[in-house]
Design an enzyme around this catalytic site. Structure first.
Site: not given
Length: 209
Positions: A45, A118, A155
């Site tokens: 990430e 995300k 994440c």
């Protein structure tokens, strides 16, 4: 037809706030992974910097880049050269005031197979991501590549089961979740933050439904 079996490599390395250095290191690690037979290779990430979300600092917005600029150009050329799929999570500057925590999925011919932004953005001590990132607007997707159908998450998405489930329902064969985990000290104890969700089980349940 894409291959049904392929080798996946995930790159983990020390990063700093010098994007050029991180790019060089990651290009080298991707080459190394490909030389060992990896066909789908994922970077961590926000690969081009350290995890800067531990504080709210406007200077960190300078780390962002627009679509199809430095990162895409470099890894697109490398993917085509090596004949591999590369997942490149990066800090995206969409427009003034709108930034995303994003990832390219670059196919073996260097083209963009897909883009993920995300969806779940945390806001906790040392995870001040809402200061930096707008939630993604592209949904959960399965990306067809020359190696197979790949899903990507980033994440904090891992803590929300629907993220993996919705991606799995679209028949992805691999679900890759990139992270920028860091060591956190708790009194005299040091712990490693790591995912606990079983994404493979979520996929299997979805396929049976």
């Amino acid at each position: 037809m894409p291959n049904q079996k392929y080798k996946i490599a995930v790159i983990q390395l020390n990063l700093n706030d010098v994007a050029e250095n991180n790019l060089k290191k990651c290009l080298s690690w991707v080459r190394d992974a490909a030389s060992q037979g990896a066909e789908v290779i994922s970077l961590p990430e926000l690969y081009s910097s350290h995890y800067f979300c531990q504080s709210e600092d406007v200077d960190n917005f300078a780390l962002a880049e627009p679509l199809y600029s430095t990162s895409f150009i470099a890894f697109s050329a490398l993917a085509k050269e090596l004949g591999v799929v590369i997942i490149v999570p990066f800090f995206e500057k969409r427009m003034a005031g709108i930034y995303h925590n994003s990832a390219y999925i670059i196919d073996t011919d260097g083209s963009e197979a897909g883009l993920y932004r995300k969806m779940h953005i945390p806001d906790d001590p040392h995870f001040y991501e809402k200061f930096y990132f707008t939630p993604g607007d592209l949904g959960f997707k399965t990306i067809p590549t020359q190696k197979g159908k790949i899903g990507t998450l980033i994440c904090w998405d891992q803590w929300y089961p629907e993220a993996a489930r919705l991606t799995a329902l679209k028949r992805c064969r691999s679900l890759v979740l990139s992270n920028s985990y860091w060591l956190a000290s708790t009194r005299k104890r040091t712990i490693w933050r790591k995912p606990t969700r079983r994404l493979d089980e979520c996929y299997e349940r979805s396929c049976r439904s």
